[in-house]
Scaffold this motif. Structure first.
Motif, PDB file in Angstrom:
ATOM      1  N   ILE A 277       1.016  -1.256   0.402  1.00  0.00           N
ATOM      2  CA  ILE A 277       0.278  -0.037   0.298  1.00  0.00           C
ATOM      3  C   ILE A 277       0.662   1.390   0.198  1.00  0.00           C
ATOM      4  CG2 ILE A 277      -2.098   1.055   1.304  1.00  0.00           C
ATOM      5  CD1 ILE A 277      -2.820  -1.696   2.507  1.00  0.00           C
TER       6      ILE A 277
ATOM      7  N   LEU B 246       0.846   4.175   1.057  1.00  0.00           N
ATOM      8  CA  LEU B 246       0.668   4.899   2.761  1.00  0.00           C
ATOM      9  C   LEU B 246       1.989   4.684   3.169  1.00  0.00           C
ATOM     10  CD1 LEU B 246      -1.201   6.750   4.224  1.00  0.00           C
ATOM     11  CD2 LEU B 246      -2.124   5.133   4.826  1.00  0.00           C
ATOM     12  N   ILE B 247       1.856   2.946   2.844  1.00  0.00           N
ATOM     13  CA  ILE B 247       2.740   2.603   4.165  1.00  0.00           C
ATOM     14  C   ILE B 247       4.066   2.406   3.599  1.00  0.00           C
ATOM     15  CG2 ILE B 247       3.434   0.239   5.483  1.00  0.00           C
ATOM     16  CD1 ILE B 247       0.296   0.213   5.780  1.00  0.00           C
TER      17      ILE B 247
ATOM     18  N   SER C  22       5.224   5.251   1.349  1.00  0.00           N
ATOM     19  CA  SER C  22       6.111   5.893   0.868  1.00  0.00           C
ATOM     20  C   SER C  22       7.153   6.672   1.975  1.00  0.00           C
ATOM     21  CB  SER C  22       4.883   6.743   0.910  1.00  0.00           C
ATOM     22  OG  SER C  22       4.223   7.324   2.339  1.00  0.00           O
TER      23      SER C  22
ATOM     24  N   MET D 213       4.587  12.190   8.655  1.00  0.00           N
ATOM     25  CA  MET D 213       2.992  11.738   9.083  1.00  0.00           C
ATOM     26  C   MET D 213       2.577  13.544   8.454  1.00  0.00           C
ATOM     27  SD  MET D 213       0.507  10.410   9.052  1.00  0.00           S
ATOM     28  CE  MET D 213       1.175   8.699  10.068  1.00  0.00           C
TER      29      MET D 213
ATOM     30  N   LEU E 161       2.791  13.515   4.666  1.00  0.00           N
ATOM     31  CA  LEU E 161       1.517  12.538   4.239  1.00  0.00           C
ATOM     32  C   LEU E 161       0.514  13.794   4.147  1.00  0.00           C
ATOM     33  CD1 LEU E 161       0.671  10.724   2.654  1.00  0.00           C
ATOM     34  CD2 LEU E 161       0.831   9.100   4.884  1.00  0.00           C
ATOM     35  N   LYS E 162      -0.149  14.492   6.003  1.00  0.00           N
ATOM     36  CA  LYS E 162      -1.539  15.301   5.615  1.00  0.00           C
ATOM     37  C   LYS E 162      -1.079  16.424   4.975  1.00  0.00           C
ATOM     38  CE  LYS E 162      -1.685  14.564  10.487  1.00  0.00           C
ATOM     39  NZ  LYS E 162      -1.795  15.316  12.300  1.00  0.00           N
TER      40      LYS E 162
ATOM     41  N   MET F 201      -2.037  14.934   1.541  1.00  0.00           N
ATOM     42  CA  MET F 201      -3.159  14.452   1.548  1.00  0.00           C
ATOM     43  C   MET F 201      -5.259  15.551   1.859  1.00  0.00           C
ATOM     44  SD  MET F 201      -3.649  11.393   1.050  1.00  0.00           S
ATOM     45  CE  MET F 201      -4.758  11.079   1.156  1.00  0.00           C
TER      46      MET F 201
ATOM     47  N   SER G 220      -5.429  16.713  -1.458  1.00  0.00           N
ATOM     48  CA  SER G 220      -5.891  16.291  -2.505  1.00  0.00           C
ATOM     49  C   SER G 220      -7.491  16.257  -2.392  1.00  0.00           C
ATOM     50  CB  SER G 220      -5.578  14.558  -2.132  1.00  0.00           C
ATOM     51  OG  SER G 220      -5.797  14.302  -0.696  1.00  0.00           O
TER      52      SER G 220
ATOM     53  N   THR H 205      -1.742  10.030  -4.072  1.00  0.00           N
ATOM     54  CA  THR H 205      -2.956  10.439  -3.293  1.00  0.00           C
ATOM     55  C   THR H 205      -3.935   9.657  -4.184  1.00  0.00           C
ATOM     56  OG1 THR H 205      -3.752  12.363  -4.442  1.00  0.00           O
ATOM     57  CG2 THR H 205      -2.656  12.531  -2.587  1.00  0.00           C
TER      58      THR H 205
ATOM     59  N   ILE I 148      -2.857   5.966  -3.500  1.00  0.00           N
ATOM     60  CA  ILE I 148      -3.121   6.123  -1.852  1.00  0.00           C
ATOM     61  C   ILE I 148      -4.573   5.459  -1.431  1.00  0.00           C
ATOM     62  CG2 ILE I 148      -3.187   7.144   0.589  1.00  0.00           C
ATOM     63  CD1 ILE I 148      -0.587   8.334  -0.247  1.00  0.00           C
ATOM     64  N   LEU I 149      -5.788   6.056  -2.329  1.00  0.00           N
ATOM     65  CA  LEU I 149      -7.166   6.268  -1.943  1.00  0.00           C
ATOM     66  C   LEU I 149      -7.591   4.948  -2.995  1.00  0.00           C
ATOM     67  CD1 LEU I 149      -8.256   9.752  -2.426  1.00  0.00           C
ATOM     68  CD2 LEU I 149      -7.864   8.482  -0.544  1.00  0.00           C
TER      69      LEU I 149
END
Length: 180
Positions: free
Chosen positions: A55, A57-58, A60, A64, A67-68, A71, A74, A132, A135-136
C-alpha cells in the motif's frame, strides 16, 4: 431498499424507537453488543488491510506531517501557507519547512494566488496527484479481492447494509456541518 419511516423494525440499519418497556432494555443491550462486535470486526479488517506492505501509504517515504499536507491538498485543491499551518496545528514557519520538504519530493508546487499576489498557494503536482490516487485506490483493490470470496447473496445483503451506512454517514455529516 427499506424506508426507515415505513417499516422501522424490518428496515436494515434503521434506528429502533426507544420507549420505557422492559423489552427495550434488552434491545438496547443487544444493540450495544452488536455495535461493539462490529467495531471489533472493523478493527480486524483495518489490521488485515494494513498488513499489505505494498500500500503506497505505508511504502511512502513521507513523514506524517508531509503526508497530511499531500492528503489535505488532494481534497482541498490548493491552500495557502496559513491554511496549511492551521490544518496541521503548527506555526507558519514550521508549515513552510514541511512544504519545502514536500516540494523537494516533487509532490507539491507553490504558485502566486491570482486574487492576492502577496499569498503563495501550495498545490499538488502530477506526481502528488498520482500518489494520492494510489493511496486511495490501494485499499479498494484489496477490498475488491476480499469481496470476491463472498457468495452473491452475501454481496446483495452487504449492498443493502452499506447503502444504509452511507445514508447514516450523510446524516451525520449534515449534522456536523450544521453544528459548525
Amino acid at each position: 431498499m427499506n424506508d426507515c419511516r415505513a417499516d422501522r423494525r424490518s428496515a436494515i440499519g434503521c434506528p429502533e424507537p426507544v420507549s420505557g418497556r422492559t423489552g427495550d432494555r434488552d434491545e438496547q443491550e443487544e444493540r450495544a453488543r452488536l455495535i461493539a462486535g462490529l467495531s471489533e470486526l472493523q478493527r480486524g479488517l483495518g489490521r488485515f488491510f494494513a498488513r499489505d506492505r505494498s500500500i503506497p501509504l505505508i511504502a511512502s517515504n513521507l513523514t506524517m506531517q508531509q503526508l497530511k499536507v499531500v492528503m489535505f491538498l488532494s481534497f482541498r485543491g490548493s491552500a495557502s501557507g496559513q491554511e496549511l499551518a492551521r490544518n496541521l496545528g503548527v506555526g507558519l514557519g514550521t508549515a513552510t519547512g514541511i512544504v519545502d520538504r514536500v516540494v523537494a519530493h516533487g509532490l507539491v508546487t507553490r504558485r502566486e494566488d491570482p486574487h492576492d499576489r502577496r499569498v503563495r498557494r501550495v498545490e499538488l503536482t502530477e506526481a502528488g496527484r498520482r500518489l494520492t490516487a494510489e493511496i486511495l485506490d490501494a485499499g479498494t483493490a484489496r477490498y475488491r479481492r476480499l469481496l470476491e470470496h463472498l457468495d452473491t447473496e452475501t454481496l446483495r445483503t452487504m449492498e443493502q447494509v452499506m447503502g444504509k451506512i452511507e445514508q447514516a454517514m450523510n446524516r451525520m455529516h449534515a449534522e456536523e456541518e450544521r453544528a459548525r
